[in-house]
Motif scaffolding. Structure first.
Motif, PDB file in Angstrom:
ATOM      1  N   ASN A  36       0.827  -1.200   0.000  1.00  0.00           N
ATOM      2  CA  ASN A  36       0.000   0.000   0.000  1.00  0.00           C
ATOM      3  C   ASN A  36       0.862   1.250   0.000  1.00  0.00           C
ATOM      4  OD1 ASN A  36       0.930  -0.334   2.621  1.00  0.00           O
ATOM      5  ND2 ASN A  36      -0.906   0.513   3.537  1.00  0.00           N
ATOM      6  N   THR A  37       2.091   1.147  -0.500  1.00  0.00           N
ATOM      7  CA  THR A  37       3.008   2.282  -0.537  1.00  0.00           C
ATOM      8  C   THR A  37       3.506   2.503  -1.956  1.00  0.00           C
ATOM      9  OG1 THR A  37       3.710   1.809   1.717  1.00  0.00           O
ATOM     10  CG2 THR A  37       5.134   3.236   0.435  1.00  0.00           C
ATOM     11  N   VAL A  38       3.494   3.764  -2.382  1.00  0.00           N
ATOM     12  CA  VAL A  38       4.047   4.144  -3.682  1.00  0.00           C
ATOM     13  C   VAL A  38       5.331   4.919  -3.422  1.00  0.00           C
ATOM     14  CG1 VAL A  38       3.672   5.480  -5.787  1.00  0.00           C
ATOM     15  CG2 VAL A  38       1.784   4.201  -4.779  1.00  0.00           C
ATOM     16  N   HIS A  39       6.341   4.613  -4.193  1.00  0.00           N
ATOM     17  CA  HIS A  39       7.675   5.159  -4.065  1.00  0.00           C
ATOM     18  C   HIS A  39       7.942   6.101  -5.237  1.00  0.00           C
ATOM     19  CE1 HIS A  39      11.655   4.327  -2.304  1.00  0.00           C
ATOM     20  NE2 HIS A  39      11.000   3.527  -1.490  1.00  0.00           N
ATOM     21  N   VAL A  40       8.454   7.284  -4.977  1.00  0.00           N
ATOM     22  CA  VAL A  40       8.901   8.188  -6.037  1.00  0.00           C
ATOM     23  C   VAL A  40      10.380   8.462  -5.796  1.00  0.00           C
ATOM     24  CG1 VAL A  40       8.633  10.451  -7.117  1.00  0.00           C
ATOM     25  CG2 VAL A  40       6.631   9.271  -6.201  1.00  0.00           C
ATOM     26  N   GLY A  41      11.201   8.129  -6.777  1.00  0.00           N
ATOM     27  CA  GLY A  41      12.636   8.376  -6.673  1.00  0.00           C
ATOM     28  C   GLY A  41      13.091   9.283  -7.796  1.00  0.00           C
ATOM     29  N   TYR A  42      14.091  10.132  -7.530  1.00  0.00           N
ATOM     30  CA  TYR A  42      14.580  11.066  -8.541  1.00  0.00           C
ATOM     31  C   TYR A  42      16.053  11.325  -8.300  1.00  0.00           C
ATOM     32  CZ  TYR A  42      12.803  13.580  -4.538  1.00  0.00           C
ATOM     33  OH  TYR A  42      12.499  13.946  -3.248  1.00  0.00           O
ATOM     34  N   ASP A  43      16.756  11.613  -9.390  1.00  0.00           N
ATOM     35  CA  ASP A  43      18.187  11.892  -9.348  1.00  0.00           C
ATOM     36  C   ASP A  43      18.441  13.302  -9.861  1.00  0.00           C
ATOM     37  OD1 ASP A  43      18.900   9.242  -8.527  1.00  0.00           O
ATOM     38  OD2 ASP A  43      18.584   8.579 -10.593  1.00  0.00           O
ATOM     39  N   TRP A  44      19.372  13.988  -9.203  1.00  0.00           N
ATOM     40  CA  TRP A  44      19.803  15.318  -9.637  1.00  0.00           C
ATOM     41  C   TRP A  44      21.310  15.384  -9.450  1.00  0.00           C
ATOM     42  CZ3 TRP A  44      17.831  20.590  -7.330  1.00  0.00           C
ATOM     43  CH2 TRP A  44      18.073  21.609  -8.254  1.00  0.00           C
ATOM     44  N   PRO A  45      22.043  14.869 -10.432  1.00  0.00           N
ATOM     45  CA  PRO A  45      23.503  14.761 -10.307  1.00  0.00           C
ATOM     46  C   PRO A  45      24.165  16.096  -9.983  1.00  0.00           C
ATOM     47  CG  PRO A  45      22.730  13.605 -12.257  1.00  0.00           C
ATOM     48  CD  PRO A  45      21.556  14.380 -11.715  1.00  0.00           C
ATOM     49  N   GLY A  46      25.115  16.026  -9.051  1.00  0.00           N
ATOM     50  CA  GLY A  46      25.919  17.189  -8.713  1.00  0.00           C
ATOM     51  C   GLY A  46      25.325  18.108  -7.658  1.00  0.00           C
ATOM     52  N   MET A  47      24.130  17.833  -7.177  1.00  0.00           N
ATOM     53  CA  MET A  47      23.492  18.707  -6.185  1.00  0.00           C
ATOM     54  C   MET A  47      23.602  18.118  -4.782  1.00  0.00           C
ATOM     55  SD  MET A  47      22.513  21.337  -7.639  1.00  0.00           S
ATOM     56  CE  MET A  47      22.757  21.736  -9.352  1.00  0.00           C
ATOM     57  N   GLY A  48      23.688  18.996  -3.796  1.00  0.00           N
ATOM     58  CA  GLY A  48      23.764  18.579  -2.407  1.00  0.00           C
ATOM     59  C   GLY A  48      22.394  18.244  -1.849  1.00  0.00           C
ATOM     60  N   ALA A  49      22.387  17.583  -0.710  1.00  0.00           N
ATOM     61  CA  ALA A  49      21.137  17.144  -0.082  1.00  0.00           C
ATOM     62  C   ALA A  49      20.221  18.312   0.262  1.00  0.00           C
ATOM     63  CB  ALA A  49      21.448  16.326   1.162  1.00  0.00           C
ATOM     64  N   ASP A  50      20.796  19.424   0.714  1.00  0.00           N
ATOM     65  CA  ASP A  50      19.954  20.570   1.086  1.00  0.00           C
ATOM     66  C   ASP A  50      19.272  21.189  -0.127  1.00  0.00           C
ATOM     67  OD1 ASP A  50      22.488  21.327   0.227  1.00  0.00           O
ATOM     68  OD2 ASP A  50      22.511  23.175   1.406  1.00  0.00           O
ATOM     69  N   VAL A  51      19.958  21.222  -1.251  1.00  0.00           N
ATOM     70  CA  VAL A  51      19.367  21.763  -2.487  1.00  0.00           C
ATOM     71  C   VAL A  51      18.289  20.819  -3.006  1.00  0.00           C
ATOM     72  CG1 VAL A  51      19.837  22.462  -4.873  1.00  0.00           C
ATOM     73  CG2 VAL A  51      21.477  23.005  -3.070  1.00  0.00           C
ATOM     74  N   VAL A  52      18.562  19.511  -2.978  1.00  0.00           N
ATOM     75  CA  VAL A  52      17.573  18.519  -3.413  1.00  0.00           C
ATOM     76  C   VAL A  52      16.320  18.637  -2.545  1.00  0.00           C
ATOM     77  CG1 VAL A  52      17.093  16.044  -3.617  1.00  0.00           C
ATOM     78  CG2 VAL A  52      19.293  16.934  -4.364  1.00  0.00           C
ATOM     79  N   GLU A  53      16.500  18.789  -1.226  1.00  0.00           N
ATOM     80  CA  GLU A  53      15.356  18.919  -0.311  1.00  0.00           C
ATOM     81  C   GLU A  53      14.526  20.159  -0.627  1.00  0.00           C
ATOM     82  OE1 GLU A  53      12.615  18.500   2.631  1.00  0.00           O
ATOM     83  OE2 GLU A  53      14.151  17.011   2.214  1.00  0.00           O
ATOM     84  N   LYS A  54      15.188  21.297  -0.768  1.00  0.00           N
ATOM     85  CA  LYS A  54      14.488  22.569  -0.964  1.00  0.00           C
ATOM     86  C   LYS A  54      13.823  22.670  -2.329  1.00  0.00           C
ATOM     87  CE  LYS A  54      15.263  27.519  -1.046  1.00  0.00           C
ATOM     88  NZ  LYS A  54      16.262  28.574  -1.067  1.00  0.00           N
ATOM     89  N   GLU A  55      14.523  22.266  -3.370  1.00  0.00           N
ATOM     90  CA  GLU A  55      14.044  22.478  -4.736  1.00  0.00           C
ATOM     91  C   GLU A  55      13.152  21.358  -5.279  1.00  0.00           C
ATOM     92  OE1 GLU A  55      14.526  25.257  -6.577  1.00  0.00           O
ATOM     93  OE2 GLU A  55      15.552  26.139  -4.853  1.00  0.00           O
ATOM     94  N   VAL A  56      13.318  20.129  -4.764  1.00  0.00           N
ATOM     95  CA  VAL A  56      12.582  19.007  -5.351  1.00  0.00           C
ATOM     96  C   VAL A  56      11.736  18.268  -4.317  1.00  0.00           C
ATOM     97  CG1 VAL A  56      12.746  16.899  -6.730  1.00  0.00           C
ATOM     98  CG2 VAL A  56      14.418  18.723  -7.064  1.00  0.00           C
ATOM     99  N   THR A  57      12.370  17.737  -3.284  1.00  0.00           N
ATOM    100  CA  THR A  57      11.673  16.877  -2.330  1.00  0.00           C
ATOM    101  C   THR A  57      10.469  17.563  -1.708  1.00  0.00           C
ATOM    102  OG1 THR A  57      13.732  15.705  -1.849  1.00  0.00           O
ATOM    103  CG2 THR A  57      11.937  15.442  -0.267  1.00  0.00           C
ATOM    104  N   SER A  58      10.641  18.788  -1.246  1.00  0.00           N
ATOM    105  CA  SER A  58       9.517  19.485  -0.606  1.00  0.00           C
ATOM    106  C   SER A  58       8.380  19.746  -1.590  1.00  0.00           C
ATOM    107  CB  SER A  58       9.988  20.794   0.025  1.00  0.00           C
ATOM    108  OG  SER A  58      10.505  21.659  -0.958  1.00  0.00           O
ATOM    109  N   ARG A  59       8.700  20.017  -2.837  1.00  0.00           N
ATOM    110  CA  ARG A  59       7.658  20.268  -3.840  1.00  0.00           C
ATOM    111  C   ARG A  59       6.921  18.979  -4.210  1.00  0.00           C
ATOM    112  NH1 ARG A  59      10.814  23.947  -8.105  1.00  0.00           N
ATOM    113  NH2 ARG A  59       8.757  24.313  -8.994  1.00  0.00           N
ATOM    114  N   VAL A  60       7.661  17.889  -4.348  1.00  0.00           N
ATOM    115  CA  VAL A  60       7.039  16.601  -4.664  1.00  0.00           C
ATOM    116  C   VAL A  60       6.151  16.161  -3.498  1.00  0.00           C
ATOM    117  CG1 VAL A  60       7.497  14.137  -5.045  1.00  0.00           C
ATOM    118  CG2 VAL A  60       8.840  15.855  -6.266  1.00  0.00           C
ATOM    119  N   GLU A  61       6.678  16.277  -2.285  1.00  0.00           N
ATOM    120  CA  GLU A  61       5.911  15.888  -1.102  1.00  0.00           C
ATOM    121  C   GLU A  61       4.628  16.713  -0.985  1.00  0.00           C
ATOM    122  OE1 GLU A  61       6.743  15.712   3.657  1.00  0.00           O
ATOM    123  OE2 GLU A  61       8.440  15.366   2.316  1.00  0.00           O
TER     124      GLU A  61
END
Length: 128
Positions: A36-61
């Motif tokens: 009952n769980t759906v997984h969304v994974g994404y790659d953004w080569p060369g970016m740090g965890a804080d940038v991935v969180e701010k620019e992508v993860t928070s928007r997807v969530e």
């Protein structure tokens, strides 16, 4: 001794009934996904965890958290990639939920930062 004979007869009859019913058991070589769980994974080569969180993860969530039947949303951001997991109530049709997640990601992708690879959507077995 009469009591032991009755017990043996009852055991024998129940064994025969059990053997007759074995072919009716629903057994599948490849059972249907019951997660009952759906997984969304994404790659953004060369970016740090804080940038991935701010620019992508928070928007997807944020985009996925508006769906109906959600029990929880969990995300993680790392250097160059991130994941969002969305768990649904047991009554939710998971094929429809996965389709809806895919549709949301397809419409969100053009508004995400350049260089981000297209997100992957999949089930997880078991689930949350």
């Amino acid at each position: 001794m009469k009591n032991a004979f009755s017990i043996n007869i009852i055991f024998l009859l129940l064994s025969i009934v059990g053997l007759v019913l074995i072919p009716r058991l629903p057994v599948q070589l490849y059972p249907h996904n019951t997660g009952n769980t759906v997984h969304v994974g994404y790659d953004w080569p060369g970016m740090g965890a804080d940038v991935v969180e701010k620019e992508v993860t928070s928007r997807v969530e944020g985009a996925l958290s508006s769906m109906r039947g959600i029990t929880w949303v969990e995300s993680e951001s790392f250097d160059a990639y991130g994941t969002v997991r969305v768990s649904f109530e047991k009554s939710v049709d998971m094929d429809a939920a996965r389709f809806e997640v895919s549709s949301i990601m397809r419409s969100l992708y053009p508004r995400l930062p350049e260089g981000l690879q297209r997100p992957r959507v999949s089930y997880t077995w078991g689930g949350g």
